[in-house]
Design a protein around this motif. Structure first.
Motif, PDB file in Angstrom:
ATOM      1  N   LYS A 123      51.499  31.597  44.568  1.00  0.00           N
ATOM      2  CA  LYS A 123      52.586  32.426  45.053  1.00  0.00           C
ATOM      3  C   LYS A 123      52.334  33.902  44.733  1.00  0.00           C
ATOM      4  O   LYS A 123      52.652  34.793  45.540  1.00  0.00           O
ATOM      5  N   PHE A 124      51.775  34.175  43.579  1.00  0.00           N
ATOM      6  CA  PHE A 124      51.450  35.553  43.216  1.00  0.00           C
ATOM      7  C   PHE A 124      50.360  36.109  44.133  1.00  0.00           C
ATOM      8  O   PHE A 124      50.465  37.241  44.635  1.00  0.00           O
ATOM      9  N   LEU A 125      49.314  35.324  44.375  1.00  0.00           N
ATOM     10  CA  LEU A 125      48.240  35.775  45.259  1.00  0.00           C
ATOM     11  C   LEU A 125      48.718  35.912  46.698  1.00  0.00           C
ATOM     12  O   LEU A 125      48.146  36.684  47.478  1.00  0.00           O
ATOM     13  N   ALA A 126      49.780  35.172  47.076  1.00  0.00           N
ATOM     14  CA  ALA A 126      50.307  35.246  48.445  1.00  0.00           C
ATOM     15  C   ALA A 126      50.886  36.612  48.767  1.00  0.00           C
ATOM     16  O   ALA A 126      51.108  36.933  49.940  1.00  0.00           O
ATOM     17  N   ILE A 127      51.137  37.430  47.733  1.00  0.00           N
ATOM     18  CA  ILE A 127      51.593  38.806  47.982  1.00  0.00           C
ATOM     19  C   ILE A 127      50.542  39.574  48.760  1.00  0.00           C
ATOM     20  O   ILE A 127      50.857  40.414  49.609  1.00  0.00           O
ATOM     21  N   TRP A 128      49.267  39.263  48.502  1.00  0.00           N
ATOM     22  CA  TRP A 128      48.175  39.953  49.193  1.00  0.00           C
ATOM     23  C   TRP A 128      47.435  39.044  50.168  1.00  0.00           C
ATOM     24  O   TRP A 128      46.818  39.537  51.104  1.00  0.00           O
ATOM     25  N   ARG A 151      47.593  36.012  52.855  1.00  0.00           N
ATOM     26  CA  ARG A 151      48.486  35.227  53.699  1.00  0.00           C
ATOM     27  C   ARG A 151      47.982  33.787  53.786  1.00  0.00           C
ATOM     28  O   ARG A 151      46.840  33.539  54.168  1.00  0.00           O
TER      29      ARG A 151
END
Length: 530
Positions: free
Chosen positions: A434-439, A441
């Protein structure tokens, strides 16, 4: 310091880091080795040779995993899936040398109410203090006697290498290669190193009384339930009605054989010396997958009407996973029982995940490694030798006298630690995705998933054949139409009946094969020519 830096920059920097850590109380500075331990500083040639072999065997498992996973996916993802396993040999081992080894096996840095949660990154930073002519020492005590500390580091590093590679089988075509490398790097620090220290580094699970012979919690639960967390974070996949069929059962069988072969070093080497303990672990590593393979094949026969090679391979891997936590604690007949029960439970869990949920566990990572690792960890409390093997005068037949025995108390301890390891791995991986999904997709649509396939990621393809290129031959994934006017008969291809042209290949596509992009090949007079 400047002179030392010029002569040996790595050792000088490591010394400075270690000095700083000792002044802050992060590392024990006990320099005097107790007399009782001095005899354990000697190296044994037999043990050293055995651990060399075990290290090579475990290293061999990662290429085996690459073949195993790549055979289970479509042709257009073969190179990427292989690369996701192979890259850990470089990336993870480099991080292991840097500080992951120290975080896992170093002196305790974070302690709460007497329980240890994480090692220090400074004690073995860049392998400082890891010697080639002495066993590994921590706070003046020998950790693994009989062989060099550098070899112990390498052996444990091979476990670290293959663990995150196992996760990749759960989200094929869902994550780009670059973000995948970032995920691997962070995951090792937030999941693997803490779990490793809790169990093998003398952390709170070890203090609580849990036993994990070769990686049921640290490797298989960590990978399997991290895969579960990743699948929840990525969400359901939008996909066509028919999934890509496994494109190469020979690859699956080859991978299974390599993994099984390497697993003898995985479990047998965890004895850390040659002898009876390594022998019982070795034998159990043959028994459990043998029974698991037969059980899964029988279940396929019962459910689908015929046994499958894919199922037999999955059953063998299941048996290997289930026996890993207890390989050095149980008798051969208990290993048979572990393989039988493990195959039944993992077969059921994999079927439920695929048919009753929207989770897309591509290579059964959750069902085999997660569930199998959990079950094997609990089996330590149920199938280990009886408690007479922990007495002052244990019987000669005991597998690992003086360590662990089957009891209700040990069962509860194993169950609690198995639940914590599973929950911690799943939750931390979910939060990391979820944290990596900020950058980054997440890739959900079928069109998006082509961005992760071989030709787009690497500009390479798995299969090229004369006359056509498999990966580029059929661009329309949703069509199986073939213009009959373009398909030549054998007489049209070889009108003179030239004997020098023994192979006649007519590319055809059927509805069952159009998802993989691999045409069916028909060989005209191949039998006569051979």
């Amino acid at each position: 310091f400047v002179l030392r830096l010029a002569a040996n920059p790595i050792a000088a920097m490591a010394e400075q880091v270690s000095d700083f850590a000792s002044t802050t109380g992060a590392v024990s500075t006990t320099a005097t080795i107790p007399e009782a331990w001095r005899s354990r500083l000697d190296l044994d040639n037999g043990t050293t040779a055995f651990m060399f072999l075990a290290t090579c065997l475990v290293q061999f498992m990662t290429p085996g995993l690459a073949f195993f996973y790549s055979g289970m996916v479509g042709t257009k993802s073969t190179i990427v899936v292989m690369g996701q396993s192979f890259v850990t040999l470089g990336l993870i081992f480099s991080l292991w040398i840097l500080c992951l080894f120290s975080l896992t096996f170093g002196s305790h840095m974070i302690t709460i109410n007497g329980y240890h949660f994480l090692g220090t990154p400074f004690e073995y930073f860049m392998l400082h203090g890891v010697h080639v002519y002495q066993p590994l020492q921590r706070a003046g005590a020998v950790i693994a006697p009989g062989f060099p500390g550098m070899l112990f580091m390498a052996y444990q590093g091979m476990f670290a290498v293959i663990t995150p590679a196992l996760i990749s089988g759960a989200f094929v075509d869902r994550y780009r290669f670059g973000p995948y490398l970032i995920f691997l790097s962070v995951w090792m620090f937030v999941v693997y190193a803490p779990l490793g220290h809790w169990n093998w580094g003398g952390g709170w699970m070890f203090q609580y009384g849990a036993w994990d012979f070769a990686g049921g919690m640290v490797v298989h639960e960590a990978a399997g339930f991290s895969a579960l967390g990743a699948l929840f974070a990525l969400g359901a996949r939008d996909r066509p009605d028919k999934d890509p069929a496994p494109h190469s059962l020979p690859f699956v069988l080859l991978g299974t054989g390599l993994l099984w072969f390497g697993w003898f070093g995985f479990n047998g080497g965890s004895a850390l010396t040659i002898g009876g303990l390594a022998t019982i672990a070795f034998v159990n590593t043959q028994i459990a997958p043998a029974v698991g393979m037969l059980t899964w094949a029988f279940l396929d026969l019962f459910v689908q009407g015929k046994p499958t090679v894919m199922g037999a391979s999955a059953g063998a891997i299941t048996g290997l996973v289930v026996i890993t936590p207890s390989a050095g604690f149980v008798q051969p007949h208990s290993a048979m029982l572990a393989g039988l029960i493990g195959a039944c439970v993992c077969f059921t869990s994999s079927w439920l995940i695929k048919n009753k949920t929207r989770l897309d566990d591509t290579c059964d990572t959750v069902g085999v490694h997660g569930v199998g690792g959990f079950l094997g960890t609990v089996f330590v409390g149920l199938l280990a030798d009886p408690c007479e093997c922990t007495s002052d005068r244990p019987p000669i037949w005991c597998a690992n006298p003086g360590t662990v025995c089957a009891s209700s108390q040990q069962f509860v301890i194993q169950l609690v630690c198995a639940v914590v390891a599973a929950a911690y791995s799943a939750i931390m991986t979910f939060l990391l995705f979820k944290f990596l999904a900020i950058w980054v997709r997440p890739l959900k649509t079928y069109k998006d998933q082509k961005l992760t396939q071989d030709e787009h990621e690497f500009g390479e393809t798995a299969y090229k054949m004369e006359g056509f290129e498999v990966m580029r031959g059929y661009q329309d994934e949703d069509s199986c139409d073939v213009d009959s006017s373009t398909v030549l008969t054998s007489e049209q291809q070889n009108p003179a009946n030239d004997k020098s042209m023994p192979f006649t290949m007519l590319p055809q596509v059927s509805q069952s094969d159009n998802r993989t992009g691999l045409p069916q090949l028909y060989q005209g007079r191949a039998g006569a020519a051979l």
